[in-house]
Design a protein around this motif. Structure first.
Motif, PDB file in Angstrom:
ATOM      1  N   ALA A   1       0.828  -1.202   0.000  1.00 56.87           N
ATOM      2  CA  ALA A   1       0.000   0.000   0.000  1.00 56.87           C
ATOM      3  C   ALA A   1       0.865   1.256   0.000  1.00 56.87           C
TER       4      ALA A   1
ATOM      5  N   GLY B   1       3.149   0.277   7.039  1.00 60.62           N
ATOM      6  CA  GLY B   1       3.056  -0.397   5.756  1.00 60.62           C
ATOM      7  C   GLY B   1       1.916  -1.397   5.763  1.00 60.62           C
TER       8      GLY B   1
ATOM      9  N   ARG C   1      -1.845  -4.959   7.856  1.00 63.79           N
ATOM     10  CA  ARG C   1      -1.307  -3.618   8.043  1.00 63.79           C
ATOM     11  C   ARG C   1      -0.384  -3.661   9.247  1.00 63.79           C
TER      12      ARG C   1
ATOM     13  N   VAL D   1       1.617   4.697   1.584  1.00 62.40           N
ATOM     14  CA  VAL D   1       1.403   5.326   2.889  1.00 62.40           C
ATOM     15  C   VAL D   1       1.445   6.839   2.722  1.00 62.40           C
TER      16      VAL D   1
ATOM     17  N   LEU E   1      -3.449   4.337   4.254  1.00 61.67           N
ATOM     18  CA  LEU E   1      -2.886   3.333   3.355  1.00 61.67           C
ATOM     19  C   LEU E   1      -3.791   3.261   2.140  1.00 61.67           C
ATOM     20  N   ASP E   2      -3.241   3.599   0.981  1.00 65.48           N
ATOM     21  CA  ASP E   2      -4.017   3.660  -0.261  1.00 65.48           C
ATOM     22  C   ASP E   2      -5.269   4.508  -0.091  1.00 65.48           C
TER      23      ASP E   2
ATOM     24  N   ASN F   1       6.775   6.723   4.573  1.00 68.86           N
ATOM     25  CA  ASN F   1       6.000   5.900   5.503  1.00 68.86           C
ATOM     26  C   ASN F   1       6.430   6.055   6.953  1.00 68.86           C
TER      27      ASN F   1
END
Length: 347
Positions: free
Chosen positions: A42, A170, A176, A44, A57-58, A143
């Motif tokens: 994903a 992450g 996750r 961040v 995330l996304d 991230n």
């Protein structure tokens, strides 16, 4: 609900060969036990304000780091894959239903301890004040953020210590994760971590992941189970030494899991765990008297003026019921992950 749980048990029960314990599996094992080769990591991103940092995330909220509302920084809410809430809601929301309104200092996810006789854990003795949050560093990692905080005793203006904690994030469609590196700095003279079970790196899980119900307090039905890296299960994991812990079960009917990791470089690794049947899960290397029955004060650890103690932990939230072999694999990845030095960009 009872029928669903019965079907869940019959359909998903398998034997975990290391311990001989019945370990329930739900979800696509090829996804949970496989490498992330088929998963896309994903993206961040952070949204920073004066009071908090939202971690996406996304484009979907993973968690919010709140530094103003309470007497310590906390992560709330915390969402696993599928936007499933992984931690308790009370006392952040007073109208929370189906939760036991106990231990108001157990606020979702946090870091705290009793320091030199000052009870920061219960929030009765002092306040942890975040004075700086950095999100931009040389090399442009996307991230990571770093928070610097002062631990201040009630009635005093002079901090007992400084902590500089860096958080990495992450994940992908199946899990996750968050890693943290805590640097406790004796910037204001000597200080000690007290020998007590009340600490340190902590989560209070969603009530559905409790191991035992509490009907009188509104928690009528729970679905949680627990196992540690040594194969010990259920309530017996409390106070035991282990490199990782796994809580798993159904949250609002959806199979989910939480794993917590103690880094091999940490003081007194593998750590002892203050892991309760009501959903409190903490990594704590200092409570030797409570956990291991050693003489009082055995777990006390002094940080001399000008020195630093570093501790590194990880937590991962899974879609589905994660297996011990998977968590062992994930733990090895966590233990081997190198953390680059961060230099803040000049403003």
């Amino acid at each position: 609900m009872i029928f669903r749980t019965f079907v869940f048990s019959i359909f998903c029960g398998v034997l975990y060969p290391v311990t001989g314990q019945c370990f329930q599996i739900e979800y696509d094992i090829s996804t949970l036990s496989g490498v992330r080769a088929n998963q896309i990591d994903a993206t961040v991103s952070f949204e920073k304000t004066q009071n908090q940092v939202n971690v996406d995330l996304d484009g979907k909220l993973f968690t919010t780091f709140d530094v103003v509302k309470y007497r310590k920084p906390i992560f709330y809410p915390v969402y696993g894959p599928g936007q499933i809430s992984m931690t308790r809601t009370w006392p952040m929301k007073e109208d929370a239903k189906g939760e036991s309104k106990d231990h108001p200092h157990h606020k979702s996810m946090w870091i705290s301890h009793e320091i030199s006789g000052v009870d920061f854990w219960s929030e009765k003795g002092g306040t942890v004040v975040s004075e700086l949050i950095e999100t931009e560093f040389a090399g442009n990692p996307t991230n990571v953020f770093r928070a610097t905080s002062q631990w201040i005793k009630n009635g005093s203006t002079e901090p007992l210590l400084t902590d500089q904690t860096t958080y990495w994030f992450g994940g992908d469609e199946s899990s996750r994760w968050m890693n943290c590196l805590i640097k406790y700095q004796a910037t204001h003279g000597d200080f000690e971590f007290d020998d007590t079970k009340e600490g340190l790196f902590a989560i209070r899980t969603h009530p559905d992941l409790r191991l035992t119900a509490k009907p009188k307090s509104g928690v009528k039905e729970v679905f949680g189970k627990a196992i540690n890296s040594e194969g010990i299960t259920g309530k017996a994991i409390w106070g035991k030494q282990a490199k990782w812990l796994l809580y798993y079960g159904e949250i609002d009917g959806t199979p989910m899991s939480i794993a917590m990791y103690d880094h091999p470089s940490n003081l007194r690794h593998p750590t002892t765990w203050h892991a309760r049947d009501y959903g409190l899960v903490t990594a704590n290397p200092f409570g030797m008297h409570h956990f291991l029955g050693k003489p009082k004060g055995s777990g006390t650890f002094k940080v001399a003026s000008g020195n630093t103690l570093e501790l590194r932990y990880g937590v991962e939230f899974f879609k589905g019921i994660a297996t011990p072999p998977l968590i062992e694999q994930k733990y090895e990845s966590f233990a081997k992950r190198s953390l680059s030095d961060l230099t803040a960009k000049q403003q």
